[in-house]
Scaffold this motif. Structure first.
Motif, PDB file in Angstrom:
ATOM      1  N   VAL A  35       1.011  -1.194  -0.046  1.00  0.00           N
ATOM      2  CA  VAL A  35       0.150  -0.012  -0.172  1.00  0.00           C
ATOM      3  C   VAL A  35       0.880   1.133   0.036  1.00  0.00           C
ATOM      4  CG1 VAL A  35      -1.755   1.304   1.171  1.00  0.00           C
ATOM      5  CG2 VAL A  35      -1.904  -1.241   1.172  1.00  0.00           C
ATOM      6  N   SER A  36       0.582   2.301  -0.899  1.00  0.00           N
ATOM      7  CA  SER A  36       1.420   3.306  -1.027  1.00  0.00           C
ATOM      8  C   SER A  36       0.599   4.618  -0.811  1.00  0.00           C
ATOM      9  CB  SER A  36       2.341   3.584  -2.536  1.00  0.00           C
ATOM     10  OG  SER A  36       1.166   3.510  -3.447  1.00  0.00           O
ATOM     11  N   LYS A  37      -0.620   4.449  -1.119  1.00  0.00           N
ATOM     12  CA  LYS A  37      -1.550   5.801  -0.873  1.00  0.00           C
ATOM     13  C   LYS A  37      -2.746   5.259  -0.437  1.00  0.00           C
ATOM     14  CE  LYS A  37      -3.765   9.451  -3.748  1.00  0.00           C
ATOM     15  NZ  LYS A  37      -3.975   9.832  -5.065  1.00  0.00           N
ATOM     16  N   VAL A  38      -3.482   6.042   0.745  1.00  0.00           N
ATOM     17  CA  VAL A  38      -4.630   5.897   1.392  1.00  0.00           C
ATOM     18  C   VAL A  38      -5.412   7.156   1.486  1.00  0.00           C
ATOM     19  CG1 VAL A  38      -5.611   5.297   3.374  1.00  0.00           C
ATOM     20  CG2 VAL A  38      -3.637   4.140   2.692  1.00  0.00           C
ATOM     21  N   THR A  39      -6.817   6.910   0.920  1.00  0.00           N
ATOM     22  CA  THR A  39      -7.566   8.638   1.075  1.00  0.00           C
ATOM     23  C   THR A  39      -8.675   7.848   1.763  1.00  0.00           C
ATOM     24  OG1 THR A  39      -7.115   9.085  -1.073  1.00  0.00           O
ATOM     25  CG2 THR A  39      -8.837  10.119  -0.182  1.00  0.00           C
ATOM     26  N   ILE A  40      -9.081   8.465   3.199  1.00  0.00           N
ATOM     27  CA  ILE A  40     -10.262   8.005   4.085  1.00  0.00           C
ATOM     28  C   ILE A  40     -11.143   9.200   4.211  1.00  0.00           C
ATOM     29  CG2 ILE A  40     -10.679   7.195   6.165  1.00  0.00           C
ATOM     30  CD1 ILE A  40      -8.229   5.739   6.230  1.00  0.00           C
ATOM     31  N   SER A  41     -12.381   9.168   4.246  1.00  0.00           N
ATOM     32  CA  SER A  41     -13.576   9.772   4.525  1.00  0.00           C
ATOM     33  C   SER A  41     -14.492   9.273   5.451  1.00  0.00           C
ATOM     34  CB  SER A  41     -14.301  10.698   3.289  1.00  0.00           C
ATOM     35  OG  SER A  41     -14.714   9.449   2.543  1.00  0.00           O
ATOM     36  N   PHE A  42     -15.430  10.016   6.232  1.00  0.00           N
ATOM     37  CA  PHE A  42     -16.560   9.401   6.962  1.00  0.00           C
ATOM     38  C   PHE A  42     -17.780   9.708   6.488  1.00  0.00           C
ATOM     39  CE2 PHE A  42     -12.607   9.246   9.771  1.00  0.00           C
ATOM     40  CZ  PHE A  42     -12.521   7.926  10.197  1.00  0.00           C
TER      41      PHE A  42
END
Length: 336
Positions: free
Chosen positions: A300-307
């Motif tokens: 894993v090289s990139k993570v985008t998180i929203s709620f």
């Protein structure tokens, strides 16, 4: 230019080693073909030269795929390795066609005798040894990439079970050298049998078989990298990461999850449902924890998180799937 050479240091090492080995083999096989006129040697010369060009392009592509994202290309350059592999297989496809065509011609009009048999057999024996060494190295790299132990001479058969999970460049080297090693053995046997039986058409048949094996590699590599260039989900990591997120007590459900292969890397985009009464500061801490957790996963090289707020509908239903995958992998390991 300095940045380019710096990127090359991070290229796929097995592909670079394989490129130099195949270039050397292509040259000596070409010399042997010049002196012997043996069509099986011609097939192996074309095979080695095609593999050398292919693997060199793959090495460059794997290096460029590690270039950092820019404003113009915010998702990075991970898929460059897939695009390069797609271009490289065209070279092998052309050489495969020429190999089959020459083999068919020799099958219909076989030579009356085999000349320079010791030269041909000596060169092929060198090819078997060197290709076998490169294949073993690629097999160890496959096992390393999937977190499995190296098992000496058993590395090649063991790595075959994990080939699907290997990086695109490593997978291509493994497949090409598996075919190359087999091709050298077939050509060796064809020359010996033709010499002692007089069935010289066999050399043409073997040449066509080698060309067909090359076409098989072309097809497999093309399909794998076409999916990668479009953007393919890593199903196993999709379930694994989703289950990790669901273990967090602050996450009630997963509304959307994408785990996309970007060349050798994975990009994760997550929309998680949570209690709408939690403060933004609290959720920011939760997001930081989840980002750190997901980034620690292999590849894993990139993570985008929203709620999003909890809607009372459970959408994540894969909690049993990972157990099934793990049990299947454990069964395979025990059976070996």
């Amino acid at each position: 230019m300095g940045e380019f050479f710096k990127l090359l240091k991070g290229g796929n090492k097995p592909s670079l080693v394989a490129a130099f080995v195949n270039l050397f083999l292509g040259i000596i096989k070409g010399v042997a073909y010049f002196f012997t006129g043996n069509v099986a040697m011609f097939a192996e010369m074309m095979h080695s030269l095609g593999d050398a060009a292919n693997q060199f392009f793959v090495f460059v592509g794997s290096a460029l795929s590690k270039k950092a994202p820019t404003k113009q290309f915010p998702n990075g350059f991970g898929r460059v390795v897939n695009l390069v592999c797609l271009g490289a297989v065209l070279i092998v496809a052309i050489l495969s066609y020429e190999t089959i065509k020459e083999g068919w011609h020799h099958f219909r009009h076989p030579a009356e005798n085999s000349e320079g048999i010791l030269i041909a057999l000596g060169v092929l024996l060198i090819g078997i040894i060197l290709e076998g060494v490169v294949l073993h190295k690629a097999a160890k790299e496959v096992l390393h990439e999937v977190g499995q132990e190296h098992t000496g001479l058993l590395a090649v058969p063991k790595s075959a079970a994990y080939l699907k999970r290997a990086k695109p460049a490593t997978k291509l080297v493994w497949m090409e050298d598996a075919v190359a090693t087999s091709g050298n053995v077939l050509a060796f046997l064809a020359i010996v049998i033709a010499y002692y039986t007089g069935f010289h058409a066999l050399e043409g048949i073997v040449s066509m078989i080698i060309g067909a094996m090359m076409f098989y590699v072309v097809g497999r590599v093309f399909l794998d990298n076409a999916r990668g260039a479009i953007g393919e989900t890593d199903e196993e990591m999709f379930v694994h990461i989703g289950n990790l997120v669901m273990e967090d007590p602050n996450v009630t459900d997963i509304k959307r999850l994408e785990v996309i292969k970007e060349g050798e890397f994975l990009h994760v985009d997550l929309v998680a449902e949570t209690d709408p009464n939690k403060s933004l500061a609290y959720l920011d801490d939760v997001r930081d924890h989840l980002v750190e957790l997901i980034m620690s996963q292999k590849g894993v090289s990139k993570v985008t998180i929203s709620f999003d707020e909890e809607d009372g509908i459970t959408e994540w239903k894969h909690h049993l799937q990972e157990k099934k995958i793990n049990n299947t992998n454990a069964t395979k390991d025990n059976s070996k």
